[in-house]
Design a protein around this motif. Structure first.
Motif, PDB file in Angstrom:
ATOM      1  N   GLY A   5     -12.373  -8.227  39.612  1.00  0.00           N
ATOM      2  CA  GLY A   5     -11.854  -7.643  38.376  1.00  0.00           C
ATOM      3  C   GLY A   5     -12.462  -6.293  38.107  1.00  0.00           C
ATOM      4  O   GLY A   5     -13.669  -6.171  37.869  1.00  0.00           O
ATOM      5  N   ASP A   6     -11.607  -5.245  38.226  1.00  0.00           N
ATOM      6  CA  ASP A   6     -11.987  -3.874  37.870  1.00  0.00           C
ATOM      7  C   ASP A   6     -13.081  -3.259  38.729  1.00  0.00           C
ATOM      8  O   ASP A   6     -13.720  -2.306  38.299  1.00  0.00           O
ATOM      9  CB  ASP A   6     -12.410  -3.788  36.392  1.00  0.00           C
TER      10      ASP A   6
ATOM     11  N   VAL B 124     -11.872  -6.442  45.881  1.00  0.00           N
ATOM     12  CA  VAL B 124     -11.229  -5.263  45.303  1.00  0.00           C
ATOM     13  C   VAL B 124      -9.719  -5.401  45.494  1.00  0.00           C
ATOM     14  O   VAL B 124      -9.263  -5.672  46.611  1.00  0.00           O
ATOM     15  CB  VAL B 124     -11.713  -3.975  46.012  1.00  0.00           C
ATOM     16  N   ALA B 125      -8.958  -5.189  44.427  1.00  0.00           N
ATOM     17  CA  ALA B 125      -7.491  -5.258  44.559  1.00  0.00           C
ATOM     18  C   ALA B 125      -6.893  -3.883  44.270  1.00  0.00           C
ATOM     19  O   ALA B 125      -6.710  -3.064  45.167  1.00  0.00           O
ATOM     20  CB  ALA B 125      -6.919  -6.333  43.645  1.00  0.00           C
TER      21      ALA B 125
ATOM     22  N   SER C 233     -19.125   0.282  39.401  1.00  0.00           N
ATOM     23  CA  SER C 233     -18.558  -0.993  38.939  1.00  0.00           C
ATOM     24  C   SER C 233     -18.952  -2.139  39.875  1.00  0.00           C
ATOM     25  O   SER C 233     -19.159  -3.274  39.432  1.00  0.00           O
ATOM     26  CB  SER C 233     -17.042  -0.892  38.789  1.00  0.00           C
ATOM     27  N   ALA C 234     -19.062  -1.847  41.173  1.00  0.00           N
ATOM     28  CA  ALA C 234     -19.459  -2.903  42.118  1.00  0.00           C
ATOM     29  C   ALA C 234     -20.917  -3.292  41.890  1.00  0.00           C
ATOM     30  O   ALA C 234     -21.274  -4.476  41.911  1.00  0.00           O
ATOM     31  CB  ALA C 234     -19.258  -2.420  43.557  1.00  0.00           C
ATOM     32  N   GLU C 235     -21.741  -2.281  41.649  1.00  0.00           N
ATOM     33  CA  GLU C 235     -23.164  -2.537  41.421  1.00  0.00           C
ATOM     34  C   GLU C 235     -23.354  -3.389  40.163  1.00  0.00           C
ATOM     35  O   GLU C 235     -24.171  -4.302  40.123  1.00  0.00           O
ATOM     36  CB  GLU C 235     -23.894  -1.194  41.275  1.00  0.00           C
ATOM     37  N   LYS C 236     -22.543  -3.073  39.157  1.00  0.00           N
ATOM     38  CA  LYS C 236     -22.641  -3.832  37.907  1.00  0.00           C
ATOM     39  C   LYS C 236     -22.204  -5.286  38.129  1.00  0.00           C
ATOM     40  O   LYS C 236     -22.868  -6.228  37.689  1.00  0.00           O
ATOM     41  CB  LYS C 236     -21.762  -3.166  36.843  1.00  0.00           C
ATOM     42  N   MET C 237     -21.089  -5.446  38.828  1.00  0.00           N
ATOM     43  CA  MET C 237     -20.592  -6.805  39.101  1.00  0.00           C
ATOM     44  C   MET C 237     -21.636  -7.606  39.877  1.00  0.00           C
ATOM     45  O   MET C 237     -21.971  -8.739  39.521  1.00  0.00           O
ATOM     46  CB  MET C 237     -19.279  -6.701  39.903  1.00  0.00           C
TER      47      MET C 237
END
Ligand SMILES: Cc1cc2nc3c(=O)[nH]c(=O)nc-3n(C[C@H](O)[C@H](O)[C@H](O)COP(=O)(O)O)c2cc1C
Length: 322
Positions: free
Chosen positions: A201-202, A223-224, A208-212
């Motif tokens: 998601g997002d 990732v979509a 954003s990947a690091e946060k996830m």
């Protein structure tokens, strides 16, 4: 990360996208280092009727392994049968769609509607695990709607059924693809199960990947939408998470070359007429951000042959340089 006995060498994987993650697109994303890709969802019922198109969705290429085939359905026996067929096609991983929000899927009791019935989710996974030795994953959402947030319960039920990993998209069915992706629910699932958890998601860049990964503790991300016209996102993520290096996206000429090679691959698989028709949206995604993009994207909606695309590429290049 290991999904069953399958080793996934990268922290970022390609999510299934109906009408988009075909063989060519998956190959391109794998060539940029996606840990694995998934086919779009394939109907277990249609497979049981020997539907040719559904079988064609499961065709994998030599170079894309490991690859997942995603199935949807709600009858354990049909899903078990579909799992056998997916295994025959060479699937390294078989994923169960428990997240699709589309009315024609959910109103049939499949996709996200499965989340209303964790016991049935468990039975489906169990039946498929008994049918094949291929690792089974489930792709779920936060819940069906705000009143039914049960990703943890569903993930646990699937783990009991024998699932080898769970992919969690942090939105409810009601949200479709809008609103915020809830990282807390992904974290809660990660804390509740022993199998690998893939957050979705997002995720669109390093931040954003690091946060996830950091916030939820998930084992990998999927990732979509951010991969559309942007398959090098996997290289950017891999370079950062594996080597600590921040890389830039390709330059103008390289982007257009990647697009050209991608679309040529599509045409080699589907024939030029069908390939170009289906590639119009891909071309438009690639052209996003270019100078004059609005007009060129409009033109992308009309390309009918590879020559049309070559001419478009020339014009885009000229326009960037003038
Ligand atoms: C056009 C489109 C098609 C999709 N098709 C599928 C599908 O076939 N199976 C599935 O599990 N999810 C499907 N999804 C959901 C994505 O895999 C993903 O969970 C969602 O887009 C959130 O990830 P993102 O924020 O990285 O895009 C689809 C999403 C979109 C936008």
């Amino acid at each position: 990360m290991k999904i069953g006995n399958v080793e996934i060498k990268s922290v970022a994987c390609l999510a299934p996208l109906a009408g988009i993650t075909d063989k060519a697109f998956r190959e391109v994303c794998r060539s940029f280092g996606a840990g694995y890709g998934e086919t779009e969802m394939v109907s277990a019922k249609a497979l049981s009727f020997n539907d040719k198109k559904s079988f064609s969705l499961m065709e994998l290429s030599e170079s894309e392994h490991p690859c997942g085939i995603q199935l949807f359905g709600n009858e354990p026996a049909l899903m078990a049968n579909a799992a056998r067929l997916a295994k025959n096609e060479g699937a390294d991983i078989i994923d169960i769609n428990m997240g699709c929000p589309a009315p024609k899927i959910a109103n049939n009791g499949t996709g996200s509607a499965l989340m209303k019935n964790p016991e049935l989710c468990r039975e489906i996974v169990y039946a498929m695990k008994n049918a094949v030795d291929t690792p089974i994953t489930v792709k779920i959402r936060k819940g069906f709607d705000e009143e039914h947030i049960n990703a943890v319960e569903v993930a646990q039920a699937c783990e009991e059924g024998g699932a080898d990993a769970v992919i969690v998209h942090g939105r409810t069915r009601q949200q479709y693809y809008s609103g915020k992706c809830d990282l807390d629910i992904i974290k809660a699932v990660k804390n509740a199960v022993g199998i690998p958890v893939i957050g979705n998601g997002d995720v669109k860049d390093i931040k954003s990947a690091e946060k996830m990964l950091g916030y939820t503790g998930c084992d990998a991300v999927m990732v979509a939408r951010a991969a559309l016209g942007n398959p090098w996102v996997f290289r950017i993520l891999n370079e950062y998470f594996q080597n600590g290096i921040i890389t830039q996206p390709p330059g103008t000429e390289d982007k257009l070359r990647i697009m050209r090679e991608h679309i040529e691959l599509v045409c080699s698989y589907k024939g030029e007429r069908m390939g170009m028709l289906q590639s119009r949206k891909q071309i438009a995604w690639y052209l996003k951000g270019f100078r004059g993009a609005a007009g060129f994207r409009d033109e992308a909606g009309r390309v009918a042959t590879l020559d049309d695309m070559y001419r478009l590429i020339e014009r885009v290049l000229e326009f960037q340089n003038c």
